[in-house]
Write a protein that holds these residues in place. Sequence first.
Motif, PDB file in Angstrom:
ATOM      1  N   ASP A  31      -7.538  -3.156  11.387  1.00 36.13           N
ATOM      2  CA  ASP A  31      -6.694  -3.215  12.582  1.00 36.13           C
ATOM      3  C   ASP A  31      -6.921  -1.972  13.445  1.00 36.13           C
TER       4      ASP A  31
ATOM      5  N   ASN B  52      -7.504   0.047   7.266  1.00 37.70           N
ATOM      6  CA  ASN B  52      -7.131  -1.251   7.818  1.00 37.70           C
ATOM      7  C   ASN B  52      -7.987  -1.474   9.055  1.00 37.70           C
TER       8      ASN B  52
ATOM      9  N   ARG C 149      -8.253  -2.526  17.206  1.00 41.95           N
ATOM     10  CA  ARG C 149      -7.336  -2.214  18.314  1.00 41.95           C
ATOM     11  C   ARG C 149      -7.948  -1.144  19.204  1.00 41.95           C
TER      12      ARG C 149
ATOM     13  N   ASN D 201      -2.293  -7.973   5.124  1.00 35.65           N
ATOM     14  CA  ASN D 201      -2.312  -6.798   6.011  1.00 35.65           C
ATOM     15  C   ASN D 201      -3.613  -5.990   6.067  1.00 35.65           C
ATOM     16  N   ARG D 202      -4.297  -5.800   4.947  1.00 37.19           N
ATOM     17  CA  ARG D 202      -5.560  -5.065   4.978  1.00 37.19           C
ATOM     18  C   ARG D 202      -6.663  -6.025   4.556  1.00 37.19           C
TER      19      ARG D 202
ATOM     20  N   ASN E   6      -0.407   1.712  16.584  1.00 35.40           N
ATOM     21  CA  ASN E   6       0.846   1.045  16.153  1.00 35.40           C
ATOM     22  C   ASN E   6       2.049   1.723  16.794  1.00 35.40           C
TER      23      ASN E   6
ATOM     24  N   ASP F 245       5.979   3.103   5.173  1.00 31.14           N
ATOM     25  CA  ASP F 245       5.276   2.607   6.356  1.00 31.14           C
ATOM     26  C   ASP F 245       6.294   1.713   7.074  1.00 31.14           C
TER      27      ASP F 245
ATOM     28  N   ASN G  76       3.503  -7.819  16.128  1.00 26.11           N
ATOM     29  CA  ASN G  76       2.746  -8.060  14.911  1.00 26.11           C
ATOM     30  C   ASN G  76       3.741  -8.818  14.034  1.00 26.11           C
TER      31      ASN G  76
ATOM     32  N   ASP H 108       3.136  -3.708  17.160  1.00 27.89           N
ATOM     33  CA  ASP H 108       4.054  -4.090  16.070  1.00 27.89           C
ATOM     34  C   ASP H 108       5.324  -4.716  16.628  1.00 27.89           C
TER      35      ASP H 108
ATOM     36  N   TYR I  39       0.805  -1.224   0.000  1.00 26.01           N
ATOM     37  CA  TYR I  39       0.000   0.000   0.000  1.00 26.01           C
ATOM     38  C   TYR I  39       0.835   1.270   0.000  1.00 26.01           C
TER      39      TYR I  39
ATOM     40  N   PHE J  62       6.201  -0.557   9.447  1.00 23.03           N
ATOM     41  CA  PHE J  62       5.903  -1.975   9.596  1.00 23.03           C
ATOM     42  C   PHE J  62       5.901  -2.693   8.241  1.00 23.03           C
ATOM     43  N   MET J  63       5.254  -2.087   7.244  1.00 20.98           N
ATOM     44  CA  MET J  63       5.179  -2.753   5.944  1.00 20.98           C
ATOM     45  C   MET J  63       6.544  -2.828   5.255  1.00 20.98           C
TER      46      MET J  63
ATOM     47  N   TRP K 250      -1.315   5.827  11.154  1.00 17.58           N
ATOM     48  CA  TRP K 250      -0.155   4.933  11.325  1.00 17.58           C
ATOM     49  C   TRP K 250       1.158   5.695  11.273  1.00 17.58           C
TER      50      TRP K 250
HETATM   51  C1  BGC Z   1       0.403  -2.236  11.433  1.00 19.96           C
HETATM   52  C2  BGC Z   1       0.746  -0.804  11.177  1.00 19.96           C
HETATM   53  C3  BGC Z   1       0.757  -0.541   9.685  1.00 19.96           C
HETATM   54  C4  BGC Z   1      -0.566  -0.972   9.065  1.00 19.96           C
HETATM   55  C5  BGC Z   1      -0.587  -0.781   7.565  1.00 19.96           C
HETATM   56  C6  BGC Z   1      -0.896  -2.587  10.744  1.00 19.96           C
HETATM   57  O1  BGC Z   1      -1.169  -3.942  10.934  1.00 19.96           O
HETATM   58  O2  BGC Z   1       0.291  -2.458  12.823  1.00 19.96           O
HETATM   59  O3  BGC Z   1       2.001  -0.465  11.714  1.00 19.96           O
HETATM   60  O4  BGC Z   1       0.968   0.844   9.474  1.00 19.96           O
HETATM   61  O5  BGC Z   1      -0.801  -2.316   9.376  1.00 19.96           O
HETATM   62  O6  BGC Z   1      -1.798  -1.181   7.000  1.00 19.96           O
END
Ligand code: BGC
Length: 316
Positions: free
Chosen positions: A177, A175, A181, A117-118, A233, A37, A281, A261, A33, A39-40, A206
């Motif tokens: 998430d 997302n 959360r 992830n999404r 996050n 980012d 994560n 994360d 995406y 994490f990604m 994020w």
């Molecule tokens: C992560 C985030 C990340 C997001 C992106 C989440 O699962 O915890 O850090 O920015 O996914 O979609």
Amino acid sequence: MKKILAILMALVIVATCGVAMAEDAPKIGITIYQFADNFMTLYREELVRYLTEDCGVPAENITVMDGKNDQAEQTNQIDAFIADNVDVMIINLVQSSSAASVIQKADAAGIPVVFINREPTAEDMALNGNFCYVGADARQSGTMQGNIVLATENKGDFNGNGQVDYVMIMGDPENVDAQYRTEFSVKALTDAGLTVNKLFEQRGDWDQTKGQELAATALTQFGNDVDVIFCNNDAMALGAYQAIVDAGRVVGEDIYLLGVDALAECVEMVNNGQMTGTVLNDHNGQSHTAADAALKAAKGETLEKYYWVDYVMVTK
Ligand code: BGC
């Protein structure tokens, strides 16, 4: 000798993810995406490392695109993968709402898809086609954040007013998430019989800088009333930490700070008390599961709908 070596190498590769010979390796289209980012980035790097080093897919078979947080741009990338006749796509959607159209065009082209992830909606997941979602159940991570607060000596109540006064810094709702959360961190507290008081809740998408700005605003507005800052996050928690320091507050002494994360720098901060806790994560587990599913699908196997990877609580 060379031949024996090749056979041995093939055996090792078969033992891990099943690409026996480089010439049998599938062509894989990956779109993330956005590369910007934290994490990604870890996820993407491990995905490519695993596919090439552990599964033996030649690097030239893998194309990785940056969706730049722009669905139109990402749709062009997906169309190009289809035109190029890739064997499988691994897709981290910009907008989860575009899942249906991606599923339909991939199915029409006979190309399997691994969403990561999404998470697409249950309705989209019920469509026809060989596709799946690989992810972690964000309800779990929210609950773990709440449980970390519950395990503190004062159960999240520094100011002693009998309730947990909290600030919530949310991720981008594209997302789920973010939504889970936000909901489940607080639910863990109320389920345990605590009274909560939401002082502030806004989306920081994020993003570390936005996390810092929002935490600074909340701390200016509510001062010592703030007991806990929940961030959806770690990137936003890193920003919030800076705002906490700037406001002259001290994590663990007059405020709690939670992320998700388990970025390396945040795990270190948890260890030295600068963060109260985070939740792993598992980008290693998720990227390996996604790669394994993609390689299976490329060989013509039918995917299950969902592949879940567990979160893990991280405290001192
Ligand atoms: C992560 C985030 C990340 C997001 C992106 C989440 O699962 O915890 O850090 O920015 O996914 O979609």
